[in-house]
Design a protein around this motif. Structure first.
Motif, short mmCIF file in Angstrom:
data_model
loop_
_atom_site.label_atom_id
_atom_site.label_comp_id
_atom_site.label_asym_id
_atom_site.label_seq_id
_atom_site.Cartn_x
_atom_site.Cartn_y
_atom_site.Cartn_z
N ALA A 257 24.98 122.01 34.46
CA ALA A 257 25.70 122.87 33.53
C ALA A 257 27.20 122.67 33.66
O ALA A 257 27.93 122.68 32.64
CB ALA A 257 25.35 124.33 33.79
N ALA B 262 27.48 126.29 28.28
CA ALA B 262 26.88 125.13 28.92
C ALA B 262 25.52 125.48 29.53
O ALA B 262 24.57 124.69 29.44
CB ALA B 262 27.81 124.58 29.99
N LEU B 263 25.43 126.64 30.15
CA LEU B 263 24.15 127.06 30.73
C LEU B 263 23.09 127.24 29.65
O LEU B 263 21.93 126.84 29.82
CB LEU B 263 24.35 128.37 31.49
N LEU C 215 21.98 123.78 28.43
CA LEU C 215 21.09 123.14 29.40
C LEU C 215 19.69 123.72 29.31
O LEU C 215 18.70 122.97 29.35
CB LEU C 215 21.66 123.32 30.81
N GLU C 216 19.59 125.01 29.16
CA GLU C 216 18.27 125.66 29.03
C GLU C 216 17.55 125.17 27.78
O GLU C 216 16.34 124.88 27.81
CB GLU C 216 18.44 127.18 29.00
#
Length: 409
Positions: A309, A333-334, A337-338
């Motif tokens: 992330a 970003a998190l 990524l998920e």
């Protein structure tokens, strides 16, 4: 000095495109055409504090350069230094009452850990300034003996007039150079210098500071710019493909280094392209050790933030842009990524061959990582909305994101 372990770079079908990249010296895009082995030198850290996000953004940019070249089926000869003796390091060691060698080793070790976590490809040679001193001394002696350097109260200075190409890296006028020199470690006001911009090549020993045998130069230690020149010439030679670093290195560091090398060799240019990454800010000011407004990669990792992330947060901004770190940047970003991991976790999906080519084209176009991320976002959204019947597509996307963007899904 050793670097850090390399993460595996998956092989992709087909072949990448030659890299078009912004060259500070010409002010525009140029297409790099390395030989079978592409050569790159990136200026490393002065290890008196941990890796902050400004560092990470810079090394991420040049990691992308390597990945684009590897995708063209070239080998990459990457060299990076560590400025493990310099005034800021000595000052921090004195402030914290710690041995300067121990401080440098501690922070360099932490830097290696951060680079490994972020999946930055390591340099082939990772060279400390201290270990480079035996190669630096003869270069300073050659410059002095050729009349390109002079002594002043035991110190040795380079004469910028010795290089007819001086000024062509940054393109700055003398007044701007003088201001930046004073801000970035130079001493333009020192009496006795032939030119206020002349940089130090060899600092004579100071009481209470470490020094080394400089042969005919006497006891002392090297200046900042000649350190990188000696390492680059030794391992890459003149005319290597990319000299890289943050935008604050264009002047004086890269300007002076180029002039040192050109005066030594009689050849031009030192590097085919000078590539500079933008600055990362926090709370409206550039992230810097002197200001103390830093977000550390190691702290984010300790807080449980997935390094993938962090890397996606860096990739979401064009490498040449100045930008600001915020909590929202990390949250975005998190979430990305998920979404990506959910998309590639399915057994099949939409065809991905065109996506791979889109990522390649974006990166070849001056490392346009945000455009590459947007392309993967579209594929992930299509996977979420309607899926697909290509059994190999999720694996192709996962390998491409890993190989070209350095993000492990």
């Amino acid at each position: 000095m050793y670097a850090w372990p390399a993460s595996e770079v998956p092989a992709l079908p087909g072949q990448g495109r030659d890299l078009r990249i912004h060259d500070t010296a010409t002010g525009g895009l140029i297409t790099l055409d390395p030989g079978p082995v592409a050569r790159i030198y990136v200026c490393g850290i002065t290890p008196y504090d941990a890796t902050h996000l400004g560092h990470a953004a810079t090394y991420n940019a040049f990691d992308l350069v390597q990945r684009v070249w590897l995708d063209t089926k070239r080998q990459v000869h990457y060299v990076q230094n560590v400025t493990d003796i310099d005034d800021p390091l000595l000052e921090r060691a004195a402030r914290d009452d710690i041995d300067w060698v121990a401080l440098a080793e501690k922070e360099t070790a932490l830097f290696r850990e951060d680079m490994t976590a972020l999946r930055m490809l390591p340099p082939k040679q990772y060279i400390g300034a201290v270990e480079a001193i035996p190669g630096i001394v003869p270069l300073v002696e050659r410059l002095r003996d050729a009349g390109a350097a002079y002594e002043l109260e035991g110190d040795v200075y380079f004469s910028v007039e010795a290089d007819p190409h001086f000024g062509k890296v940054s393109g700055l006028d003398a007044a701007a150079m003088r201001l930046l020199s004073a801000e970035r470690g130079g001493d333009p006001e020192r009496p006795g210098k032939k030119n206020p911009l002349d940089p130090m090549l060899w600092m004579a020993a100071r009481e209470g500071e470490p020094s080394w045998d400089g042969g005919s130069l006497g006891q002392g230690r090297p200046g900042w710019h000649i350190e990188c020149v000696a390492i680059a010439l030794d391992h890459l030679g003149m005319g290597f493909d990319v000299q890289g670093g943050g935008s604050d290195l264009a002047f004086p560091h890269h300007e002076m280094g180029a002039s040192h090398a050109q005066a030594l060799s009689g050849e031009f240019p030192f590097a085919q392209a000078y590539v500079h990454a933008g600055m990362v800010a926090l709370d409206g000011e550039k992230m810097s050790k002197s200001k103390g407004n830093l977000v550390f990669v190691s702290k984010l990792r300790r807080d449980g933030v997935d390094p993938a992330a962090i890397r996606l947060a860096l990739l979401s901004h064009h490498y040449r842009a100045d930008w600001e770190w915020t909590d929202q940047v990390l949250q975005d970003a998190l979430a990305r990524l998920e979404r990506w991991r959910a998309a590639v976790s399915r057994p099949d999906g939409p065809a991905a061959d065109a996506l791979v080519e889109e990522i390649r084209e974006a990166l070849a176009n001056d490392l346009d990582a945000p455009a590459a991320l947007t392309a993967v976002d579209r594929w992930a959204a299509l996977q979420q909305e309607q899926g697909g019947s290509d059994e190999g597509a999720p694996g192709v996307v996962s390998r491409a994101v890993d190989a070209l963007l350095g993000v492990a899904l």
